[in-house]
Each structure stands twice: as structure tokens, then as C-alpha cells.
Design an enzyme around this catalytic site. Sequence first.
Site, mmCIF file in Angstrom:
data_model
loop_
_atom_site.group_PDB
_atom_site.id
_atom_site.type_symbol
_atom_site.label_atom_id
_atom_site.label_comp_id
_atom_site.label_asym_id
_atom_site.label_seq_id
_atom_site.Cartn_x
_atom_site.Cartn_y
_atom_site.Cartn_z
ATOM 1 N N CYS A 153 -2.012 8.741 2.746
ATOM 2 C CA CYS A 153 -1.971 8.306 1.346
ATOM 3 C C CYS A 153 -3.312 8.531 0.663
ATOM 4 O O CYS A 153 -3.369 8.810 -0.538
ATOM 5 C CB CYS A 153 -1.587 6.836 1.268
ATOM 6 S SG CYS A 153 0.076 6.474 1.845
ATOM 7 N N GLU B 232 0.884 -1.176 0.000
ATOM 8 C CA GLU B 232 0.000 0.000 0.000
ATOM 9 C C GLU B 232 0.909 1.209 0.000
ATOM 10 O O GLU B 232 1.558 1.521 0.996
ATOM 11 C CB GLU B 232 -0.931 -0.023 1.217
ATOM 12 C CG GLU B 232 -2.095 0.948 1.103
ATOM 13 C CD GLU B 232 -1.801 2.308 1.700
ATOM 14 O OE1 GLU B 232 -1.470 3.230 0.913
ATOM 15 O OE2 GLU B 232 -1.883 2.453 2.915
#
Length: 455
Positions: free
Chosen positions: A260, A226
Site C-alpha cells: 500500500c 489501513e
Amino acid sequence: MFRTLNPATESVVATFDAASPARIEQALDDAVAIQRPWSQVPIAQRAAVVARIGEVLLRRKETLSQLITLEMGKPIVEAEAEIEKSAATCGFYAANAAQFLADEPVASATGSQIVYDPLGVVLAVMPWNYPIWQFIRFAAPALCAGNGIILKHAGNVPQCALAINSVFADAGVPPGLAASLLIQPENVAALISDSRIAAVTLTGSTAVGKLVASQAGAAMKKQVLELGGSDPFIVLADADVERAAQAAVKARFSNTGQSCISSKRFIVDAAVADRFVELFCAGVAQLKVGAPTDRSVTIGPLARANLRDELHRQVELSVAAGAVLKTGGQPLPGQGFFYAPTVLDHVTPDMVAAREETFGPVAAVMRVKDTDAAIALANDTEFGLGAALWTTDLTRAQQLVRKIEAGAVFVNSVVASDARLPFGGIKQSGYGRELGAVGMREFTNIKTVWINPAR
């Protein structure tokens, strides 16, 4: 050497020695030895231990949230919410593990079934921006599935890393099954190649993800990555602009923009762009910057000085290229790594604020002529983590979401992670999924079993 440096005061609070090679070796041996019997423990019993992790997290919410705020500067209210979300995720997996891992008969192939076996000991390389949540969202399903864990946490949150050990101990996790060690970055490659490590999960930058992927690939080991994101927040001409602008403030500035899945590129139809920018800037003006221990503060410091410097570089280059600075645009004076909440308007695709991930309180507004241009611009990025789409035409939205290149698309809502739903990206944002049933199965051997009846 690891240290806790308070980003709000720039003072060193504590220092810690790195784990010795002997300690790492012992942790690997212990994790492998204990994981094997753990994998044979009934799922219900493994799930009960994970449920207790959630209970311990809640009991320690005050202490753990203070550690998060101390080490990476998260506003205390958000730090408390991180602990609550982590605890809820433990409860979710404890309640659903048996269902997610149940053997699956295949009706069209008599005597066959799919079973989910644990892979073994998983190396988790975790970031600082959500120091408890990012780990728990991996660890809860991994432990339920029967795996062991070696955690290499970010170097600037050593107290959070060590606190995880005591939380697990109090919850009754078998000693040695999950070890959080203060491991130097240069030692990660050797861990990945070690035969006692079965798989790797990483949450971090794209650059580090590429490095870990190459190392794990060379060792033929499963990875879940990720990585970075430059999420679009698309506002179409028919959107509820007031509602979208209000949500945009949260979408960009939660966790001081250090996420993010924060929306970073605000792609707005020219027909409503002036109104959106006006309302957005008014919302940004209501944000309060200050000491993250103050419960009224909504914007804390950036986690490190170099992050603030990099963010300012991106802003200056974008303004020099023609972006219009609506508010903010500079580091704040005094102690701490604070940066003024910033809105850049008339950002174009060639500017740094559009091409790179901006990891901090900076929003880039990009104006487009119509919906087709909005979707094309949203996809014009190397990243593909999340996206938000704002429109009142939900029938059309169902068609548009299929055109957006992202691991998740939220319509008329802020992109968020939820234990019930798979989470992850495409392109340079990584691969694999966390959360949901899919996330639990990522670190299992999806095994086909075919049994003919005995003669």
C-alpha cells in the site's frame, strides 16, 4: 476450503478446511473469558509475553520466511526481513508499553487523570502481502494493552495464519486469548456484529474497507482501517536526482510492488525528468526476476493470477491513452504469475495508471512544470497514505510537507513503516493509526477519572 497455491509454480501445495461454526463460537467464548483476567495482569507481565513472541519469531525465522515465500511469492531475503521487523516491533512494545499506557494526571484539574483500559476482543482482518508483519504490528500493542484477538487472515496464506497460533503458544500467550482461524469472508459480517467482538481492525483494499466500516458502524464498534494507496514520489528541480532515482527503485519495486505504501506515481519536475527517467530505468534494469527462493532475486511473482491480469489491464489502458512504455509492460512467459518490471513515462492524470492503485511492479512517471504543480498533482488522488518529497532545500521542505495530503511524508527518503511512528492514512486510504504510542492506544478506552478527596 483454503489452499496454499505457490504463485511461482502455480501448483497447489496444501488445502485446509475452514473453521466450523462451532469452532468459531468456541474461540469467541474463550477469547472473552480469557481476556477479562488478562486485562488485570500487570502491564510488565503482559509485555514480557509480547517480548517472548518476538523471540519465538526470530527462532523460527527460517521456517516462517519460507512459508511467506511459498504462499505469496515474496523474495526470501525480504521475507526474512519481515520476520526480523516483526520481532523488533514486539521488542519495542514490550519495552515501552508501561510508558505508553501509564496513567496521566491532568495538572490543571486537580484529582483527575486519564487512564487507558483495554476494549476487549478485537477482530483483525489481515492481508496477504505482509502476512506476519501486518498482524504483529497490530497484535503486539493490542496484547500489551490487555486486549484479546480473533484473527481472520487472507485466504491465500493459510499456513502463515496457522503458524501464528503455534508462535503464540510457544511464547506463552494464554491459550484462547488470541486465535487465528481460517474464516470464510462471508462469515466476517456476523463476527463484526457479534457482541463478543469489541472493535475491528482491517488492512486491505478500499472497497473491503468501506464494507467493513459500514458493518462496524452499524454495530457501533471502533475501527482502524489501513486501506489502499497511490503514493506520490515527488522530485523537485533542486533534488539530488541520482539519489532520488536510486531510491525510487526500492520505493516502487520492494515486495514486487505489492505494498500500500509503495510509491506509485513519480511526479518529477520537467527540468530534471529526462535525467530521472534515464537513471530510474537503469536501476530497474538491474532488478532480477525469478524464483523467490533464489537469494539473488529481487522481483518474485504476483501473489495471484487475477492480480497480474488486473495490472496488465491497467498498463494496456494507460499505453493506449498515450503513456510511453519505457520498459516491461507484459506478463512473463512460463509458469508463475510473473510480470516484467515496468516503467510508464508521460503519464497524465486521466490515465488509469494515475487514477487507480497499481498493485505490482509498475511505475508511472508524471512530468510537471514546477513545484506548485507537483504538490497539486500529488494531492489529486482519492488516496492519502504516504508521500515522498525529494529536495535539497530543507527549509522549504518544512513548508511543503504541510501542503501534502497524506498520513506520512518522508523527505529525501522512501516511505516506510516504523514501530516508533504512527502509521495510517486519510481520504480513501482509511482512518485511525497503527504503531507508536498512538497505535497502542487505538484499542483502549481513553477513560477520564476524577477523584475528589474523601471528606
